[in-house]
Design an enzyme around this catalytic site. Structure first.
Site, PDB file in Angstrom:
ATOM      1  N   ASN A 247       0.810  -1.226   0.000  1.00 44.35           N
ATOM      2  CA  ASN A 247       0.000   0.000   0.000  1.00 44.35           C
ATOM      3  C   ASN A 247       0.843   1.276   0.000  1.00 44.35           C
ATOM      4  OD1 ASN A 247      -2.492  -1.409   0.037  1.00 44.35           O
ATOM      5  ND2 ASN A 247      -2.329  -1.653   2.260  1.00 44.35           N
ATOM      6  N   GLY A 268       5.490  -4.087 -12.079  1.00 40.42           N
ATOM      7  CA  GLY A 268       5.131  -5.093 -11.089  1.00 40.42           C
ATOM      8  C   GLY A 268       4.043  -5.994 -11.622  1.00 40.42           C
ATOM      9  N   GLY A 269       3.401  -6.718 -10.711  1.00 41.18           N
ATOM     10  CA  GLY A 269       2.350  -7.649 -11.088  1.00 41.18           C
ATOM     11  C   GLY A 269       0.975  -7.008 -11.042  1.00 41.18           C
ATOM     12  N   ASP A 270      -0.050  -7.862 -11.071  1.00 45.34           N
ATOM     13  CA  ASP A 270      -1.423  -7.375 -11.071  1.00 45.34           C
ATOM     14  C   ASP A 270      -1.767  -6.621  -9.791  1.00 45.34           C
ATOM     15  OD1 ASP A 270      -1.750  -8.541 -13.542  1.00 45.34           O
ATOM     16  OD2 ASP A 270      -2.531 -10.417 -12.727  1.00 45.34           O
ATOM     17  N   GLY A 271      -1.186  -7.035  -8.676  1.00 43.03           N
ATOM     18  CA  GLY A 271      -1.447  -6.327  -7.430  1.00 43.03           C
ATOM     19  C   GLY A 271      -0.918  -4.896  -7.446  1.00 43.03           C
ATOM     20  N   ASP A 634      -7.788  -9.187  -7.431  1.00 45.24           N
ATOM     21  CA  ASP A 634      -6.500  -8.786  -8.019  1.00 45.24           C
ATOM     22  C   ASP A 634      -5.323  -9.309  -7.203  1.00 45.24           C
ATOM     23  OD1 ASP A 634      -7.687  -7.436 -10.117  1.00 45.24           O
ATOM     24  OD2 ASP A 634      -7.758  -5.537  -9.042  1.00 45.24           O
ATOM     25  N   GLU A 636      -5.303  -9.925  -4.032  1.00 47.52           N
ATOM     26  CA  GLU A 636      -5.439  -9.592  -2.620  1.00 47.52           C
ATOM     27  C   GLU A 636      -6.643 -10.326  -2.036  1.00 47.52           C
ATOM     28  OE1 GLU A 636      -3.198  -7.885  -1.063  1.00 47.52           O
ATOM     29  OE2 GLU A 636      -2.075  -7.432  -2.896  1.00 47.52           O
TER      30      GLU A 636
END
Length: 688
Positions: A247, A268-271, A634, A636
């Site tokens: 975050n 980065g990735g999807d997160g 996503d 999370e």
């Protein structure tokens, strides 16, 4: 027309050889935005020690090798002229001849001139430097001395059957012994490059977030090795921030000043992508003074987003570009073409939780996300281990879903007049499912239709007031820049709707809520196809990037053998989960999820359409042994059980053109050779 004799660049050509009249133009006479299709530059250059005739016409750069033609009536030898440059008709492109090479300026990355070839290959100076000021006309130009002109451009590998969505960088270095001609071409190309298509935004200052812990923990190396050289070549001033905690991206976007940046990019990735999107949307809500827990509407962020894949699966980048190639994603950022991407809001019964960019899944994928958190030390392998473990357990979860189902809007045109290409079917209705490609008509019309619904409906939608986006007068307390963000985005004024579209749009007022109950192995709300290298078609093959809808995929609890069939269909290129009898797919704009314990015995069907998948008796027997799963949003984990997912049409702008499908290239000799014909406005090699 500009003509000059050049001893090193080949012979000149007389004006009488050209049928189409052209206007002689010098770079000093140009004003920004004054470029037209009639402004032409024509000179002879050398390319790889061979003489070429180079033509700059509008937004197209054409070069053709000078061929010697023997004419019986003349003793001397002349050069073969270019064919007449006729204006395009009916939106078609001009034909330059079978041996011509065509490059659209929308695919040009940078332009550089120099005294030597080596100096012309150096990256351009960043914005605000001495050279950039001199090129923009702030400083009086000195006597020119450059004889080399290098054009860096991007090209899509359209002839590659396995990787036709991958882009690569190419370079052209022209030589002319007259430095005044080189300077004129350099200035003219720079002006036209800055005033290219309105659908493209040339980024000059970019904020880049790098996640060093995502995927194989190679985010920093990926940026330094593949992305940074491309940004430097384009003259992009990139400010990089390497994240150290979860975050952190959202916190920076909410608290820091972003006025100096043209766009935001993430590595980065999807997160990481979801974190950037959440940060930009919540920032816009905070600037407009909206309640972040229960906002009356969702505003559009002002900054576009660039996505550089560096994660485990990278489904968002793969769905947008058709590939997870890092250089391809970076090229899309510097070329500047952007499209609207749907974003879904996820809320519970009390407040808004977050925004979802790819998929919200309950059951199998939710278990994988929750269990993989305990095995982060395994890296990307944790998803494979958790996936096999959850797959073998084969759990089923009782649930009730209410969905706002899209009506079946079939075109009233005759069958022979309906386009047969996948992305040619209008978004107002489809007789067959369509796949989202570049220049997708469904996505192009979706936002326009969304803005016109209120004027076509005879009654208001059956939904809660806080979920509506009011089209009221502007608040006098808002600043002009804030009020501009609330207005609908301008759309092309000449959108021609097919026959029967208006009547189909009126049918949109007959919205129906459908209730589905059952015991499910997996429940997915797919905002995009969720494709990746291991699943080229994704879990939702026919989901579109910007049509304002999502696909609700319901997989019933069944045997392990059927679960294997489901996974094989998602992994193969020819599979389609819609053909499986235990899978239901619904196209919707909103759905609500409840467990049986929360739903109770009340029927929430507004239209009286209640179609449970399993008989009531089976539901009652299995509900007592039900275990609750988690939501995978996503990547999370979300533990709320009372969930509402709503799609917002093209809520955010992203740098992409959309995936392409491979088509067999045309035979050589019939059409001009286009090494950089990736611009969809000039040539399109796709048979969508």
């Amino acid at each position: 027309m500009t003509q000059t004799k050049q001893p090193a660049g080949g012979s000149s050509t007389s004006n009488s050889e050209f049928v189409a009249p052209v206007t002689a133009t010098s770079a000093s006479k140009f004003a920004p935005g004054s470029t037209s299709a009639h402004d032409v530059l024509l000179n002879n250059f050398q390319l790889k020690k061979k003489s070429y005739r180079v033509l700059l016409h509008g937004q197209q750069l054409v070069w053709e090798r000078l061929q010697k033609v023997k004419q019986p009536s003349r003793s001397n030898e002349t050069k073969a002229p270019l064919p007449p440059d006729s204006l395009p008709q009916n939106g078609a492109i001009s034909s330059y001849g079978p041996q011509s090479h065509v490059l659209h300026l929308d695919d040009v990355v940078s332009i550089r001139s120099g005294d030597t070839k080596l100096s012309s290959l150096k990256p351009p100076s960043p914005p605000g430097s001495e050279r950039s000021s001199r090129c923009s006309g702030d400083v009086a130009p000195a006597k020119p001395s450059s004889q080399y002109l290098t054009i860096n451009y991007a090209m899509r590998l359209s002839k590659s059957q396995t990787d036709c969505n991958r882009w690569e960088l190419r370079r052209l270095t022209f030589f002319n012994s007259d430095p005044y001609i080189v300077r004129q071409w350099d200035q003219e190309l720079q002006i036209r490059l800055q005033n290219s298509s309105p659908a493209r935004m040339r980024v000059r200052r970019l904020l880049v977030f790098i996640n060093p812990y995502g995927g194989r923990k190679a985010g920093s190396q990926t940026y330094e090795r593949h992305v940074k050289p491309i940004f430097q070549l384009a003259g992009v001033d990139a400010t990089c921030i390497t994240t150290q905690r979860a975050n952190q991206v959202k916190d920076i976007l909410l608290s820091h000043d972003l006025g100096v940046y043209d766009a935001v990019c993430c590595v980065g990735g999807d997160g990481t992508v979801a974190e950037v999107i959440n940060g930009l949307i919540f920032r816009q809500m905070r600037e407009l003074g909206l309640d972040e827990q229960r906002p009356p509407y969702i505003p559009r962020p002002a900054l576009p987003v660039g996505v550089i894949p560096a994660g485990s699966t990278d489904t968002i980048a793969y769905s947008m570009h058709g590939t997870a190639d890092v250089r391809t994603a970076a090229i899309h950022v510097i070329l500047g073409q952007h499209r609207g991407l749907d974003v879904c809001s996820v809320s519970n019964g009390q407040s808004l939780i977050r925004f979802c960019a790819s998929v919200l899944s309950y059951g199998y994928l939710g278990d994988v996300a929750a269990q993989s958190e305990n095995y982060r030390w395994m890296g990307p392998r944790r998803y494979e281990y958790s996936g096999v473990k959850a797959f073998l357990s084969n759990r089923g979860y009782d649930a009730e879903l209410r969905m706002l189902e899209e009506p079946d809007l079939l075109l009233t045109t005759p069958q022979e007049e309906i386009p047969q290409s996948p992305d040619s079917v209008c978004s107002l209705g489809e007789s067959v499912p369509s796949v989202c490609y570049a220049n997708c008509q469904r996505c192009s019309f979706a936002s326009s239709i969304h803005e016109q619904r209120s004027s076509l409906f005879t009654h208001e939608e059956s939904r809660e007031p806080e979920h509506l986006q009011p089209e009221e007068a502007e608040d006098p307390q808002l600043a002009p820049s804030e009020s501009a963000l609330l207005r609908p985005r301008p759309r092309p004024g000449k959108l021609q709707l097919p026959t029967g579209s208006i009547s189909s749009m009126r049918n949109l007022g007959n919205e129906q809520w459908k209730v589905v109950r059952g015991n499910f192995f997996m429940i997915c709300g797919a905002n995009i196809t969720c494709a990746c290298a291991r699943s080229p078609n994704g879990i939702s093959r026919y989901s579109h990037l910007g049509d304002g809808c999502l696909d609700l995929i319901l997989v019933k609890k069944t045997s392990l053998l059927n679960n294997v069939r489901f996974l094989l269909n998602t992994a193969g290129r020819s599979g389609d989960i819609r053909n499986l009898p235990f899978v239901e797919v619904f196209r919707t704009r909103e759905f609500q999820f409840r467990t049986f314990s929360g739903a109770g015995e009340e029927d929430y069907s507004i239209a009286g359409s209640c179609q449970p998948i399993s008989p009531p008796g089976e539901l009652a027997n299995s509900s007592s042994n039900t275990e609750f799963s988690s939501w995978n949003c996503d990547g999370e984990v979300v533990t709320d059980l009372d969930i509402t997912m709503r799609s917002h049409c093209q809520l955010i702008e992203v740098f992409m053109r959309g995936p392409h499908s491979y088509s067999k290239p045309l035979k050589v000799g019939n059409t001009p050779t286009t090494p950089a014909s990736s611009s969809d406005n000039v040539y399109c090699c796709c048979k969508d």
